[in-house]
Design a protein around this motif. Structure first.
Motif, mmCIF file in Angstrom:
data_model
loop_
_atom_site.group_PDB
_atom_site.id
_atom_site.type_symbol
_atom_site.label_atom_id
_atom_site.label_comp_id
_atom_site.label_asym_id
_atom_site.label_seq_id
_atom_site.Cartn_x
_atom_site.Cartn_y
_atom_site.Cartn_z
ATOM 1 N N ALA A 1 0.809 -1.226 0.000
ATOM 2 C CA ALA A 1 0.000 0.000 0.000
ATOM 3 C C ALA A 1 0.843 1.276 0.000
ATOM 4 O O ALA A 1 0.313 2.360 -0.237
ATOM 5 C CB ALA A 1 -0.925 0.004 1.211
ATOM 6 N N VAL A 2 2.132 1.159 0.271
ATOM 7 C CA VAL A 2 2.976 2.347 0.443
ATOM 8 C C VAL A 2 2.979 3.267 -0.775
ATOM 9 O O VAL A 2 2.674 4.455 -0.645
ATOM 10 C CB VAL A 2 4.413 1.958 0.862
ATOM 11 N N PRO A 3 3.308 2.780 -1.972
ATOM 12 C CA PRO A 3 3.399 3.720 -3.105
ATOM 13 C C PRO A 3 2.098 4.477 -3.362
ATOM 14 O O PRO A 3 2.106 5.699 -3.488
ATOM 15 C CB PRO A 3 3.761 2.824 -4.292
ATOM 16 N N ARG A 4 0.996 3.784 -3.410
ATOM 17 C CA ARG A 4 -0.276 4.439 -3.721
ATOM 18 C C ARG A 4 -0.679 5.427 -2.622
ATOM 19 O O ARG A 4 -1.099 6.543 -2.906
ATOM 20 C CB ARG A 4 -1.375 3.409 -3.944
ATOM 21 N N ALA A 5 -0.518 5.017 -1.363
ATOM 22 C CA ALA A 5 -0.895 5.896 -0.249
ATOM 23 C C ALA A 5 -0.058 7.177 -0.252
ATOM 24 O O ALA A 5 -0.597 8.277 -0.108
ATOM 25 C CB ALA A 5 -0.736 5.160 1.077
ATOM 26 N N LEU A 6 1.242 7.030 -0.419
ATOM 27 C CA LEU A 6 2.100 8.215 -0.377
ATOM 28 C C LEU A 6 1.965 9.082 -1.620
ATOM 29 O O LEU A 6 2.060 10.307 -1.537
ATOM 30 C CB LEU A 6 3.548 7.817 -0.128
ATOM 31 N N GLU A 7 1.736 8.472 -2.776
ATOM 32 C CA GLU A 7 1.530 9.270 -3.984
ATOM 33 C C GLU A 7 0.289 10.143 -3.847
ATOM 34 O O GLU A 7 0.282 11.308 -4.261
ATOM 35 C CB GLU A 7 1.415 8.359 -5.212
ATOM 36 N N ARG A 8 -0.764 9.601 -3.232
ATOM 37 C CA ARG A 8 -1.995 10.378 -3.040
ATOM 38 C C ARG A 8 -1.744 11.563 -2.111
ATOM 39 O O ARG A 8 -2.202 12.670 -2.364
ATOM 40 C CB ARG A 8 -3.095 9.488 -2.486
ATOM 41 N N VAL A 9 -1.024 11.337 -1.018
ATOM 42 C CA VAL A 9 -0.742 12.417 -0.076
ATOM 43 C C VAL A 9 0.223 13.423 -0.700
ATOM 44 O O VAL A 9 0.017 14.635 -0.618
ATOM 45 C CB VAL A 9 -0.175 11.863 1.249
ATOM 46 N N CYS A 10 1.265 12.932 -1.336
ATOM 47 C CA CYS A 10 2.300 13.814 -1.894
ATOM 48 C C CYS A 10 1.809 14.646 -3.074
ATOM 49 O O CYS A 10 2.402 15.688 -3.376
ATOM 50 C CB CYS A 10 3.518 12.995 -2.313
ATOM 51 N N ALA A 11 0.747 14.225 -3.719
ATOM 52 C CA ALA A 11 0.227 14.976 -4.866
ATOM 53 C C ALA A 11 -0.160 16.400 -4.464
ATOM 54 O O ALA A 11 -0.095 17.320 -5.271
ATOM 55 C CB ALA A 11 -0.976 14.249 -5.466
ATOM 56 N N ALA A 12 -0.536 16.582 -3.212
ATOM 57 C CA ALA A 12 -0.951 17.905 -2.733
ATOM 58 C C ALA A 12 0.190 18.693 -2.106
ATOM 59 O O ALA A 12 -0.002 19.826 -1.692
ATOM 60 C CB ALA A 12 -2.077 17.747 -1.717
ATOM 61 N N LEU A 13 1.377 18.097 -2.041
ATOM 62 C CA LEU A 13 2.508 18.744 -1.379
ATOM 63 C C LEU A 13 3.564 19.155 -2.389
ATOM 64 O O LEU A 13 3.693 18.552 -3.451
ATOM 65 C CB LEU A 13 3.116 17.787 -0.341
ATOM 66 N N SER A 14 4.356 20.169 -2.033
ATOM 67 C CA SER A 14 5.416 20.618 -2.939
ATOM 68 C C SER A 14 6.646 21.028 -2.133
ATOM 69 O O SER A 14 6.584 21.189 -0.919
ATOM 70 C CB SER A 14 4.920 21.793 -3.791
ATOM 71 N N GLY A 15 7.729 21.192 -2.854
ATOM 72 C CA GLY A 15 8.976 21.570 -2.190
ATOM 73 C C GLY A 15 9.487 20.449 -1.307
ATOM 74 O O GLY A 15 9.192 19.278 -1.518
ATOM 75 N N THR A 16 10.277 20.810 -0.320
ATOM 76 C CA THR A 16 10.797 19.830 0.624
ATOM 77 C C THR A 16 9.665 19.353 1.523
ATOM 78 O O THR A 16 8.898 20.157 2.045
ATOM 79 C CB THR A 16 11.915 20.442 1.484
ATOM 80 N N ILE A 17 9.567 18.045 1.678
ATOM 81 C CA ILE A 17 8.507 17.439 2.488
ATOM 82 C C ILE A 17 9.116 16.841 3.738
ATOM 83 O O ILE A 17 10.037 16.011 3.656
ATOM 84 C CB ILE A 17 7.768 16.352 1.683
ATOM 85 N N CYS A 18 8.633 17.256 4.885
ATOM 86 C CA CYS A 18 9.073 16.688 6.161
ATOM 87 C C CYS A 18 8.226 15.463 6.459
ATOM 88 O O CYS A 18 7.006 15.489 6.303
ATOM 89 C CB CYS A 18 8.927 17.704 7.282
ATOM 90 N N ALA A 19 8.891 14.373 6.872
ATOM 91 C CA ALA A 19 8.204 13.115 7.141
ATOM 92 C C ALA A 19 8.335 12.737 8.605
ATOM 93 O O ALA A 19 9.419 12.831 9.189
ATOM 94 C CB ALA A 19 8.784 12.006 6.269
ATOM 95 N N TYR A 20 7.217 12.289 9.169
ATOM 96 C CA TYR A 20 7.146 11.815 10.549
ATOM 97 C C TYR A 20 6.480 10.444 10.496
ATOM 98 O O TYR A 20 5.346 10.331 10.021
ATOM 99 C CB TYR A 20 6.312 12.770 11.408
ATOM 100 N N VAL A 21 7.165 9.404 10.953
ATOM 101 C CA VAL A 21 6.663 8.034 10.839
ATOM 102 C C VAL A 21 6.629 7.396 12.216
ATOM 103 O O VAL A 21 7.617 7.431 12.952
ATOM 104 C CB VAL A 21 7.567 7.193 9.898
ATOM 105 N N SER A 22 5.488 6.786 12.553
ATOM 106 C CA SER A 22 5.368 6.104 13.833
ATOM 107 C C SER A 22 4.486 4.881 13.672
ATOM 108 O O SER A 22 3.648 4.813 12.775
ATOM 109 C CB SER A 22 4.785 7.041 14.890
ATOM 110 N N GLY A 23 4.672 3.908 14.568
ATOM 111 C CA GLY A 23 3.874 2.684 14.544
ATOM 112 C C GLY A 23 4.744 1.491 14.246
ATOM 113 O O GLY A 23 5.962 1.543 14.330
ATOM 114 N N GLY A 24 4.104 0.409 13.865
ATOM 115 C CA GLY A 24 4.837 -0.769 13.427
ATOM 116 C C GLY A 24 5.749 -1.376 14.471
ATOM 117 O O GLY A 24 6.961 -1.241 14.400
#
Length: 113
Positions: A37-60
């Motif tokens: 699910a990673v590529p599709r989920a992140l592509e959908r979120v990233c489509a609305a973002l531009s420039g440098t993107i800060c990432a925060y990951v938790s869980g797992g």
């Protein structure tokens, strides 16, 4: 406080990763349950973002089937291979998000406890 807010025995449903992505003006969140699910989920979120993107990951938490490892690896691959520029600000998965008590129960650590 021990930093622990919940206890579960090993269950596949708790291997999900929550990914918060933000640029200078917007924030997007993805709930990821499988490495596929990673590529599709992140592509959908990233489509609305531009420039440098800060990432925060938790869980797992660290699970017996390595489901969390597969999701974490897929996230790292996506961040590295994407045309977008990511800066990882927080990574709280696997060993960083798992403790086992003396009875063998998995303790899910909280970032906010």
């Amino acid at each position: 406080s021990s930093g622990i807010n919940a206890e579960w025995p090993l269950r596949p449903g708790t291997t999900c990763h929550i990914v918060l992505l933000r640029d200078a003006a917007r924030v997007g969140v993805a709930h990821i349950d499988s490495s596929r699910a990673v590529p599709r989920a992140l592509e959908r979120v990233c489509a609305a973002l531009s420039g440098t993107i800060c990432a925060y990951v938790s869980g797992g938490f660290t699970d017996e089937k390595d489901s969390s490892l597969a999701i974490s690896e897929a996230l790292v691959k996506y961040f590295c291979r994407s045309e977008k520029r990511f800066v990882v600000k927080l990574w709280n998965t696997m060993r960083l998000n798992t403790a086992v008590d003396v009875n063998g129960w998995v303790l899910i650590k909280s970032l906010f406890a």
